[in-house]
Design a protein around this motif. Structure first.
Motif, PDB file in Angstrom:
ATOM      1  N   UNK B 210      34.029  28.586  45.385  1.00 53.30           N
ATOM      2  CA  UNK B 210      34.216  28.006  46.709  1.00 53.30           C
ATOM      3  C   UNK B 210      35.712  27.913  46.998  1.00 53.30           C
ATOM      4  N   UNK B 211      36.042  27.818  48.277  1.00 59.46           N
ATOM      5  CA  UNK B 211      37.451  27.813  48.681  1.00 59.46           C
ATOM      6  C   UNK B 211      38.203  26.619  48.093  1.00 59.46           C
ATOM      7  N   UNK B 212      37.476  25.515  47.892  1.00 58.65           N
ATOM      8  CA  UNK B 212      38.119  24.311  47.340  1.00 58.65           C
ATOM      9  C   UNK B 212      38.512  24.513  45.891  1.00 58.65           C
ATOM     10  N   UNK B 213      37.700  25.239  45.147  1.00 60.37           N
ATOM     11  CA  UNK B 213      37.956  25.442  43.725  1.00 60.37           C
ATOM     12  C   UNK B 213      39.015  26.497  43.474  1.00 60.37           C
ATOM     13  N   UNK B 214      39.199  27.429  44.395  1.00 61.18           N
ATOM     14  CA  UNK B 214      40.057  28.591  44.139  1.00 61.18           C
ATOM     15  C   UNK B 214      41.492  28.223  43.724  1.00 61.18           C
ATOM     16  N   UNK B 215      42.160  27.276  44.411  1.00 62.21           N
ATOM     17  CA  UNK B 215      43.551  26.992  44.004  1.00 62.21           C
ATOM     18  C   UNK B 215      43.684  26.560  42.551  1.00 62.21           C
ATOM     19  N   UNK B 216      42.640  25.904  42.022  1.00 62.21           N
ATOM     20  CA  UNK B 216      42.710  25.449  40.634  1.00 62.21           C
ATOM     21  C   UNK B 216      42.700  26.594  39.654  1.00 62.21           C
ATOM     22  N   UNK B 217      42.208  27.754  40.104  1.00 61.21           N
ATOM     23  CA  UNK B 217      42.032  28.871  39.183  1.00 61.21           C
ATOM     24  C   UNK B 217      43.177  29.881  39.268  1.00 61.21           C
ATOM     25  N   UNK B 218      44.072  29.720  40.252  1.00 64.97           N
ATOM     26  CA  UNK B 218      45.219  30.624  40.333  1.00 64.97           C
ATOM     27  C   UNK B 218      46.040  30.656  39.043  1.00 64.97           C
ATOM     28  N   UNK B 219      46.216  29.504  38.336  1.00 65.84           N
ATOM     29  CA  UNK B 219      46.995  29.591  37.090  1.00 65.84           C
ATOM     30  C   UNK B 219      46.436  30.581  36.079  1.00 65.84           C
ATOM     31  N   UNK B 220      45.130  30.836  36.142  1.00 68.18           N
ATOM     32  CA  UNK B 220      44.516  31.726  35.149  1.00 68.18           C
ATOM     33  C   UNK B 220      44.644  33.197  35.518  1.00 68.18           C
ATOM     34  N   UNK B 221      45.039  33.468  36.752  1.00 70.92           N
ATOM     35  CA  UNK B 221      45.161  34.856  37.216  1.00 70.92           C
ATOM     36  C   UNK B 221      46.594  35.315  37.063  1.00 70.92           C
ATOM     37  N   UNK B 222      46.913  36.501  36.578  1.00 67.60           N
ATOM     38  CA  UNK B 222      45.982  37.557  36.161  1.00 67.60           C
ATOM     39  C   UNK B 222      45.749  37.639  34.658  1.00 67.60           C
ATOM     40  N   UNK B 223      46.447  36.767  33.866  1.00 61.94           N
ATOM     41  CA  UNK B 223      46.384  36.984  32.407  1.00 61.94           C
ATOM     42  C   UNK B 223      45.019  36.632  31.821  1.00 61.94           C
ATOM     43  N   UNK B 224      44.380  35.571  32.345  1.00 59.76           N
ATOM     44  CA  UNK B 224      43.099  35.180  31.758  1.00 59.76           C
ATOM     45  C   UNK B 224      41.914  35.454  32.687  1.00 59.76           C
ATOM     46  N   UNK B 225      42.207  35.595  33.967  1.00 58.05           N
ATOM     47  CA  UNK B 225      41.161  35.861  34.954  1.00 58.05           C
ATOM     48  C   UNK B 225      41.482  37.192  35.618  1.00 58.05           C
ATOM     49  N   UNK B 226      40.509  38.106  35.534  1.00 56.82           N
ATOM     50  CA  UNK B 226      40.744  39.453  36.050  1.00 56.82           C
ATOM     51  C   UNK B 226      40.956  39.433  37.563  1.00 56.82           C
ATOM     52  N   UNK B 227      40.119  38.667  38.266  1.00 61.60           N
ATOM     53  CA  UNK B 227      40.217  38.604  39.719  1.00 61.60           C
ATOM     54  C   UNK B 227      39.473  37.391  40.220  1.00 61.60           C
ATOM     55  N   UNK B 228      39.714  37.029  41.457  1.00 58.54           N
ATOM     56  CA  UNK B 228      39.126  35.806  41.991  1.00 58.54           C
ATOM     57  C   UNK B 228      38.835  35.958  43.474  1.00 58.54           C
ATOM     58  N   UNK B 229      37.591  35.643  43.836  1.00 60.22           N
ATOM     59  CA  UNK B 229      37.243  35.581  45.266  1.00 60.22           C
ATOM     60  C   UNK B 229      37.151  34.111  45.624  1.00 60.22           C
ATOM     61  N   UNK B 230      37.900  33.686  46.624  1.00 59.02           N
ATOM     62  CA  UNK B 230      37.906  32.281  47.015  1.00 59.02           C
ATOM     63  C   UNK B 230      37.249  32.087  48.365  1.00 59.02           C
TER      64      UNK B 230
END
Lengths: 262, 295, 407
Positions: B210-230
């Motif tokens: 969800x759009x609310x959760x996306x900012x929390x996951x930016x720290x993991x991109x790109x080294x731990x998270x391949x990609x993210x749809x927010x």
């Protein structure tokens, strides 16, 4: 003894799990996941307490409400069942003088919903495979309740957020100070950047100023200052979790056990 | 001008009844939907990285999709799931479906019925896709299946023994998957998949949240998270790219793109109210200052 | 004679030509992409820091790795082949995408010798690396990949214990003022004066979440003040274990305040595990009972704004605290006071004012100092590299960054 035993258990389990995080060799390697599973099992049994409490609270409210409603209907003489039926909305929805029995109709709905889902799921009502069937079989009554009531209700509650975000924004985003003004400006950039309006508004900017193109600016705000702030908060939270956990494991923090601080 | 105890018009605007705001938001969301207002979308790098990875995987690659959400977030997350599932099926990849949320299991069934069975009738259960369903345990479950998946999953969601399903034969644990997709907006979700599977197992993890959760996951991109749809924007970007590369999907529903219209209008309405509130605030403040000055 | 020789020559040429075609055809069938090169420097080791059953195969990328275009004949991935003897037979154990340089084969048996080959795969086969091995998997007693976490954990734990001990010895510690916690007394007083109840929400997670433990701990301190003022409190919970724990906490607080008779089990009741069902019930309680004060202390998700806005609409004073970064903006916008992240965990120490609890807060500051120093060092090194283009700064920065990497 009542206070000491939980503290000793907390210390032993906490210390062992911390050590096990660094020892992959059997049996330590799987301790963390095993304890996670043990907790889930305990939580499932604990649900019996919660479910029982729910039934007791709402059952009590319902009975009290019915009794008070009948007593009020009997006041002033006359045929009280007819009076009860005629004034049913008054009795059922907050009109009772007896506060503890007020809104008993909602308690009735709660109980009906609780037992209906429990019955449908436990006895696999309508399930073509009977008792051995999967509870989520599309033809089962449980699924029917889920699709027709649970899904829409959940989606409705979540949809409230759209309205509450607007009202909260209207109240919160006032430029009362320099910091609040910066926050307001940032919010505007992000709001616009997440829509095509932001693209159209700054599409005309030359390539040398592409940084100020609103979608790019919005992405930069999310990826740089927002991220820095989030990371700082997460570092603080992690340290807070370590300190809190150590206090709990060492028995310095005991309030959650209901233990006397002295 | 404030008249004794009567609030002025500007003071009333400042303390506007929230129901007025609710009414305008309702109109802002419903009218674009009714009149089918849509806008073109361009894919961003954080979404294209996961899109390109699917493009680069050969036919028959093993894709794990975890449905970690509930009906409340279906409108926001489901478009992403549908788009990714279509993409993987178009690339003829093997789909392994599971859920960390109890509510996710029903959603998995619905998605299979609506997307796979209708749009890809050649896809066979047990050979091209399998649904191993929901198991409780949150991050504890991920911990276990990282090393031994069949310890937790002895049957699929229909009760069939896991060892009798052909496409489960090469699967011993999460490391046997080529990519893990997780969709959701809460706990357990992307963070747990990254921390307990992607990072320790070195398995590529991509996510839609969800759009609310996306900012929390930016720290993991790109080294731990391949990609993210927010949020809906991420879904709209993926759908747009999918239609661009696979024009045969243009005639299918694309709710992400459709919902960007209401989102855009609603954002503008919120901004308008914020401007009105600030104008009223400054006007009231200036008036009070000048009234005090006059006294 | 010359005619015979010319016939021999012609037939030799024809048959030689055919033989060449067959040979080169066979050669083509063996290596259809003769231009594609295999992965280099393939090696395999027992996976470090695991419980056994895993071997990590590593390689340097093929120079013809995938370049992003579908048209070029390039490597699209790497197939890892394994056998139990150097001569084979080799079977595939996995596939790594283009750009990958390692693969963990998690299907080995400890103590067995394994041999590996890595194939640079194209759309039609690919060249194979030489066989490497033997290599065995085995379990380890210490996960060296987490050595840095272990060291930092020891440092932080020792500093927390040190400050707890020095606080016990009587050393005065300065803790900054936290507005939200200072307002707790005022908020409870307001509810008492208005004769309206207090609503306390300890989050929607279970007791295995440390935020819920923090929320229930703060409830203990709030309950002690409530017991002294004889104010009504209502605690709807989302989890059964939280209900039991909250009851014990409040009961102990009432006993400690000398008011055991005022305690009622009904103050704490279970609602539902379901997130939005729970918030619907809480909203209903707010709208009907109109609490004067609302506390939100614990883990929250999307329901946070719904609760906070409803609380705002009934005119309640709201104090929130959560370590969920996504929900903090909603609480900040809708509540009167918000405890941000670590302030939630510091609240119990702050409210108790006990030296040994306050000491743990000082120990946290050591962790923050380490974090700030590490960030500053990394930023300086990488910035110096950007400015001066001296490679040493980049190498030093990467070395320093790797100290904190979780492998």
């Amino acid at each position: 003894m009542r206070r000491q035993v939980p503290l000793v258990i907390t210390f032993i389990v906490g210390a062992v799990l911390i050590i096990a995080a660094f020892i992959p060799h059997h049996p330590f390697g799987r301790l963390g996941e095993n304890f996670s599973l043990y907790f889930d099992i305990i939580a499932v049994f604990a649900f019996l307490l919660g479910g029982g409490n729910l039934v007791r609270i709402h059952g009590g409210k319902f009975m009290r409400g019915i009794r008070s409603s009948i007593q009020e209907a009997k006041k002033g003489g006359g045929f009280w069942p007819l009076k009860f039926l005629v004034e049913f909305p008054f009795f059922a929805f907050g009109g009772l003088e007896d506060k503890r029995g007020r809104d008993w109709f909602f308690s009735l709905i709660t109980l009906l919903g609780f037992f209906a889902m429990l019955y449908a799921g436990l006895f696999k009502v309508g399930n073509p495979d009977g008792w051995q069937g999967n509870v989520t079989n599309p033809e089962a009554l449980f699924q029917e309740f889920y699709q027709s009531m649970f899904n829409p209700l959940q989606a409705t509650m979540y949809a409230l957020l759209a309205f509450f975000v607007a009202s909260a924004s209207y109240r919160a985003f006032r430029a009362k100070s320099p910091e609040a003004t910066i926050l307001l400006a940032t919010a505007f950039v992000i709001l616009l950047g997440r829509t095509p309006a932001g693209t159209y508004a700054t599409d005309w900017l030359p390539q040398s100023l592409s940084f100020f193109h609103i979608p790019n600016l919005a992405n930069w705000i999310m990826a740089v200052p927002n991220l820095a702030g989030q990371r700082a908060i997460m570092i603080g939270i992690s340290l807070g979790v370590i300190a809190m956990s150590l206090r709990v494991i060492l028995g310095v923090e005991r309030t959650y056990l209901g233990a006397d601080e002295k | 001008m404030s008249n004794g105890n009567q609030p002025s018009f500007l003071e009333k605007v400042q303390a506007l009844d929230r129901r007025v705001i609710f009414l305008f938001i309702a109109l802002a969301v419903s009218l674009p939907l009714l009149f089918h207002v849509v806008f073109p979308e361009k894919i961003s790098p954080i979404v294209s990285s996961m899109f390109d990875r699917i493009e680069s995987l050969p036919e028959g690659s093993r894709v794990l999709i975890s449905f970690d959400y509930s009906p409340s977030t279906v409108p926001e997350v489901q478009p992403m799931v549908d788009a990714v599932m279509r993409h993987c099926a178009a690339r003829k990849q093997k789909l392994y479906l599971m859920a960390l949320w109890a509510t996710g299991q029903n959603i998995t069934d619905e998605t299979i019925d609506r997307v796979l069975k209708v749009e890809f009738p050649e896809y066979r259960y047990g050979e091209d896709y399998v649904n191993i369903g929901y198991k409780s345990g949150n991050q504890g479950l991920i911990n276990v299946i990282l090393t031994d998946l069949k310890k937790m999953y002895t049957t699929d969601v229909h009760g069939t023994a896991i060892d009798s399903i052909p496409m489960m034969a090469p699967i011993r644990n999460l490391r046997n998957f080529d990519i893990i997709f997780t969709f959701g907006g809460g706990f357990p979700g992307t963070k747990e998949w990254v921390l307990f599977a992607g990072d320790p197992g070195r398995i590529p993890v991509a996510s839609g949240v969800t759009a609310v959760q996306a900012p929390l996951l930016y720290p993991y991109y790109p080294s731990q998270l391949l990609g993210l749809m927010g949020g809906i924007k991420g879904a709209a970007e993926y759908e747009s790219e999918l239609i661009r590369r696979y024009p045969q999907f243009e005639s299918l529903p694309h709710p992400g793109i459709d919902m960007m219209g209401p989102q855009a209008v609603a954002h503008l309405v919120i901004m308008l109210f914020i401007v009105i509130g600030n104008v009223a605030y400054f006007a009231t403040r200036n008036r009070q200052a000048s009234d005090q000055g006059a006294r | 004679m010359s005619r015979r020789i010319s016939r021999i020559i012609v037939f030799s040429l024809i048959f030689g030509g055919i033989a060449c075609c067959v040979h080169s055809g066979a050669a083509l069938a063996q290596s259809p992409d003769a231009a594609v090169r295999p992965p280099q420097n393939v090696r395999a080791i027992d996976t470090r820091g695991d419980e056994g059953g895993s071997i990590t195969v590593m390689w340097d990328l093929s120079p013809d790795d995938y370049d992003g275009t579908a048209e070029a004949v390039t490597v699209i991935g790497y197939e890892i082949m394994r056998a139990e003897s150097p001569g084979g037979p080799f079977a595939s154990v996995g596939f790594a995408s283009a750009g990958a340089t390692r693969f963990a084969d998690a299907s080995t048996h400890d103590g067995t010798d394994y041999y590996y080959q890595v194939t640079a795969s194209t759309s039609s086969g690919g060249p194979v690396s030489p066989v490497i091995g033997p290599v065995r998997s085995s379990p380890q007693w210490f996960n060296v990949n987490r050595a840095n976490v272990f060291i930092i954990g020891i440092i932080l734990s020792m500093s927390i214990i040190f400050y707890i001990a020095s606080a016990r010895r009587g050393k005065k510690l300065f803790i900054r003022r936290i507005a939200g916690l200072e307002a707790v007394q005022e908020a409870i007083g307001r509810a008492t004066e208005m004769g309206r109840p207090i609503l306390y929400i300890p989050g929607i997670q279970d007791m295995d979440d440390v935020q819920t433990v923090a929320g229930v701990t703060i409830l203990g301190y709030v309950a002690r003040t409530i017991a002294e003022y004889d104010t009504k409190i209502e605690v709807p919970t989302s989890r059964s274990i939280v209900m039991s724990t909250a009851r014990e906490t409040i009961k102990a607080a009432y006993i400690a305040a000398g008011r055991p008779d005022a305690y009622s089990d009904d103050a704490v009741h279970y609602v539902t595990d379901e997130q939005f069902g729970y918030v619907a019930a809480v909203d209903g309680i707010m709208v009907r009972d109109k609490p004067a004060t609302c506390f939100y202390m614990g883990a929250f998700f999307a329901e946070s704004l719904i609760m906070a806005e409803t609380g705002n609409s009934i005119g309640a004073i709201q104090i929130a605290g959560t370590a969920m970064p996504a929900q903090l903006p909603f609480f900040v916008a809708a509540c009167d006071y918000t405890l941000i992240g670590e302030e939630l965990f510091a609240a119990s120490a702050y409210l108790s004012n006990e030296p040994k609890q306050l000491g743990s807060l000082k120990g946290q500051d050591v962790g923050k100092s380490i974090a700030m120093l590490a960030i500053a060092t990394g930023v300086i090194l990488f910035t110096l590299h950007q400015v001066t283009r001296v490679q040493w700064f980049m190498d030093a920065g990467n070395w320093f960054k790797d100290l904190f990497l979780l492998n």
